[in-house]
Design an enzyme around this catalytic site. Structure first.
Site, PDB file in Angstrom:
ATOM      1  CB  SER A 121      -0.744   0.393   2.593  1.00  0.00           C
ATOM      2  OG  SER A 121       0.164   0.010   4.668  1.00  0.00           O
ATOM      3  CG  HIS A 142      -2.375   1.873   0.153  1.00  0.00           C
ATOM      4  ND1 HIS A 142      -0.402   1.343  -0.273  1.00  0.00           N
ATOM      5  CD2 HIS A 142      -1.720   3.022   0.578  1.00  0.00           C
ATOM      6  CE1 HIS A 142      -0.109   1.321  -0.075  1.00  0.00           C
ATOM      7  NE2 HIS A 142       0.020   2.488   1.295  1.00  0.00           N
ATOM      8  CD  GLU A 154      -0.623  -1.432  -3.310  1.00  0.00           C
ATOM      9  OE1 GLU A 154       0.683  -2.270  -3.720  1.00  0.00           O
ATOM     10  OE2 GLU A 154      -0.639  -1.203  -2.892  1.00  0.00           O
ATOM     11  CG  ASN A 193       3.675  -0.428   1.194  1.00  0.00           C
ATOM     12  OD1 ASN A 193       4.336   0.563   0.851  1.00  0.00           O
ATOM     13  ND2 ASN A 193       2.860   0.526   1.825  1.00  0.00           N
TER      14      ASN A 193
END
Length: 301
Positions: A121, A142, A154, A193
């Site tokens: 990530s 991800h 993701e 994130n």
């Protein structure tokens, strides 16, 4: 690439092992690959405990688990496993140099049609893709920890990633029962994130300023915002070491001073207080690493 049959997962740590089992549960023939037989044995033991517990609690049926195990292999013979791969998910160490070397090997060892995805990530795939002869088949995919539970994946292309590759990654993730967040272009930290980082930094600043204890900040996140865990609990779950290294990786990519780890994170990292995995982070988990109880986390605690 709608006919993905065999998936290889590189790295049998916590994330790689769980991604491997998720893949097998979804019906894919899956090779979990690691150069360390000891790590593979630990992954097998961990996944056995997880699946046994899931069956005991009625989350999965025994037949479902048995079928998944029949499709999942644990191997240190990387080259042989990769020779028939349709799709590769890399979940190895977060080191750009190592990833570039690994992707060059993947490019050499896998069939020409194989898609090469990284679970990272914080290292975007454009920094890895040019180590291969197939940048159009490289992307980020991800997963979130614990991958057996968390629904989000993701899928992130770089500028040269083809639509076919993105569609294939989305198809694989959805077959795994995941909810896909498809990014239009890459950015360090992606979506989830970056949202989490914003919350984390505000929580750290509030605590550092003496506005409230980290326990009360966690309580606010859970009882006012409806979050299942507070930001400090999440840091302990993910690992203070992981949080620290992700921030350093983003700084290395962006050069933005605000990307650097918060001083309180650096303090815990240097003290070896990595959270649940070490028995102590923001909270004290005792010798067994379970049962959250408040513990002094820094000079503020």
């Amino acid at each position: 690439m709608s006919d993905v049959d065999q998936i290889c997962v590189i790295g049998s740590g916590t994330m790689g092992a769980q991604i491997g089992l998720v893949s097998a549960l979804a019906g894919y023939r899956t090779h979990l690959i690691d150069l360390s037989q000891e790590q593979l044995d630990a992954a097998r033991e961990m996944l056995t405990k997880r699946t046994n517990r899931d069956v005991e609690k009625g989350r999965r049926t025994q037949s479902e688990v048995d079928e998944a195990w029949s499709r999942l292999s644990f191997t240190a013979d990387r080259d042989a496993a990769l020779s028939e791969a349709d799709f590769v998910i890399e979940a190895a160490v977060e080191d750009l140099g190592i990833k570039r070397e690994l992707f060059a090997d993947l490019d050499r060892l896998t069939p020409e049609h194989a898609i090469l995805a990284t679970n990272s990530s914080n290292i975007v795939s454009s920094r890895i893709a040019d180590a291969t002869s197939r940048p159009e088949k490289v992307c980020n995919m991800h997963f979130f920890n614990p991958a057996l539970v968390m629904k989000c994946v993701e899928v992130v292309p770089h500028e040269a990633t083809s639509k076919v590759t993105v569609d294939a990654a989305v198809t694989v993730a959805e077959a795994m029962g995941k909810s896909v967040v498809r990014l239009n272009r890459e950015i360090p930290g992606f979506v989830a994130n970056r949202l989490l980082n914003a919350l984390r930094r505000e929580a750290l600043d509030l605590y550092d300023a003496g506005i409230a204890s980290f326990e009360d900040i966690d309580t606010a996140a859970k009882t006012a915002l409806g979050h299942p865990m507070g930001p400090f609990e999440i840091m302990d779950l993910v690992g203070i070491d992981v949080v620290h290294l992700i921030r350093l990786a983003e700084y290395e990519q962006t050069g933005a001073p605000e990307a650097l780890p918060h001083p309180l994170i650096r303090e815990l990292y240097e003290a070896g207080r990595f959270g649940r995995k070490s028995g102590r982070g923001w909270y004290d988990y005792g010798d067994e690493g379970a049962g959250v109880s408040p513990g002094a986390a820094s000079s503020k605690g």
